[in-house]
Enzyme design. Structure first.
Site, mmCIF file in Angstrom:
data_model
loop_
_atom_site.group_PDB
_atom_site.id
_atom_site.type_symbol
_atom_site.label_atom_id
_atom_site.label_comp_id
_atom_site.label_asym_id
_atom_site.label_seq_id
_atom_site.Cartn_x
_atom_site.Cartn_y
_atom_site.Cartn_z
ATOM 1 N N HIS A 42 -5.067 116.472 52.466
ATOM 2 C CA HIS A 42 -4.770 115.166 51.677
ATOM 3 C C HIS A 42 -3.728 115.222 50.457
ATOM 4 O O HIS A 42 -3.569 116.278 49.982
ATOM 5 C CB HIS A 42 -6.007 114.589 50.841
ATOM 6 C CG HIS A 42 -7.379 114.297 51.875
ATOM 7 N ND1 HIS A 42 -7.714 113.339 52.298
ATOM 8 C CD2 HIS A 42 -8.242 115.307 52.137
ATOM 9 C CE1 HIS A 42 -8.780 113.478 52.881
ATOM 10 N NE2 HIS A 42 -9.105 114.831 53.089
ATOM 11 N N GLU A 128 -7.002 118.656 48.635
ATOM 12 C CA GLU A 128 -6.320 117.510 48.057
ATOM 13 C C GLU A 128 -5.163 118.420 47.388
ATOM 14 O O GLU A 128 -5.255 119.348 46.837
ATOM 15 C CB GLU A 128 -6.829 116.736 47.012
ATOM 16 C CG GLU A 128 -8.095 115.900 47.430
ATOM 17 C CD GLU A 128 -7.558 114.428 48.078
ATOM 18 O OE1 GLU A 128 -6.083 114.215 47.921
ATOM 19 O OE2 GLU A 128 -8.484 113.699 48.313
ATOM 20 N N HIS A 164 -4.725 113.846 56.517
ATOM 21 C CA HIS A 164 -5.778 112.891 56.297
ATOM 22 C C HIS A 164 -4.860 111.565 57.319
ATOM 23 O O HIS A 164 -5.949 110.851 58.256
ATOM 24 C CB HIS A 164 -5.671 112.368 55.063
ATOM 25 C CG HIS A 164 -6.822 111.215 54.948
ATOM 26 N ND1 HIS A 164 -7.097 110.690 53.621
ATOM 27 C CD2 HIS A 164 -7.819 111.041 55.507
ATOM 28 C CE1 HIS A 164 -8.159 109.863 53.627
ATOM 29 N NE2 HIS A 164 -8.628 110.046 54.645
ATOM 30 N N ASP A 174 -1.470 110.262 54.092
ATOM 31 C CA ASP A 174 -1.291 111.594 53.352
ATOM 32 C C ASP A 174 -1.577 112.667 54.328
ATOM 33 O O ASP A 174 -2.359 112.644 55.377
ATOM 34 C CB ASP A 174 -2.018 111.738 52.333
ATOM 35 C CG ASP A 174 -3.489 111.172 52.340
ATOM 36 O OD1 ASP A 174 -3.798 110.497 53.083
ATOM 37 O OD2 ASP A 174 -4.457 112.122 51.784
#
Length: 192
Positions: A42, A128, A164, A174
């Site tokens: 992400h 992330e 993602h 993303d």
């Protein structure tokens, strides 16, 4: 390389050595027998395109720990009451932060599907990268991500890597078109 007893203990507890721990309440138990075989990448920045510049870790950490003030920035209003997390965040400088133990299910992918399997959170880890889906990522982030993925491959039966946007097409984009998959995969292949 033989892991130290301390590293084995940390992995058994689900927390990785070398990652700063910021426990998130936004997680729960995985289903019995669930095997973690997918990593979902992400990207995030709060506010969009702005990166951490405060002493308490910034808005991303506050979001993942349910401490984000929706009045602190106009773009945060839509995040009021949102309960999300990821297992890891990699900052622009490569700093690695862990929010959720490996054996727990982080709330990162939402409504998702990967290769005919629904509910990707059940069988994945969420990572992330601090950034946006239309900007480049830093060299330090690619290096940190490759180190993390190699470490995770030694602990879990990881077999797949997706964005993602791949598991939630039409809803998410993303890590975005500027994420350099070739660079990451080449780094993993040469083990550097």
């Amino acid at each position: 390389m033989v892991p130290t007893a301390e590293a084995v203990d940390e992995a058994a507890a689900g927390w990785l050595d070398g990652a700063r721990r910021v426990p998130s309440p936004n997680c729960d138990r995985r289903s019995a027998g669930a095997e973690v075989e997918l990593v979902v990448l992400h990207c995030i920045s709060l506010p969009r395109g702005q990166y951490r510049n405060d002493a308490d870790g910034g808005a991303i950490e506050r979001l993942f720990t349910n401490r984000l003030d929706p009045a602190a920035h106009p773009s945060f209003a839509d995040l009021a009451g949102l309960r999300v997390s990821a297992h890891f965040l990699i900052r622009r400088d490569g700093e690695l932060i862990q929010f959720v133990p490996l054996q727990e299910r982080a709330w990162h992918a939402g409504a998702s599907r990967w290769r005919s399997r629904e509910r990707c959170n059940d069988f994945s880890l969420g990572i992330e990268l601090e950034g946006t889906d239309d900007s480049e990522f830093a060299a330090a982030q690619y290096a940190s991500l490759a180190r993390l993925l190699r470490k995770l491959q030694g602990l879990l039966p990881l077999r797949q890597l997706a964005g993602h946007g791949d598991v939630a097409p039409g809803r998410k984009a993303d890590p975005g078109v500027r994420f350099d998959w070739t660079r990451l995969l080449a780094s993993l292949a040469r083990n550097t």
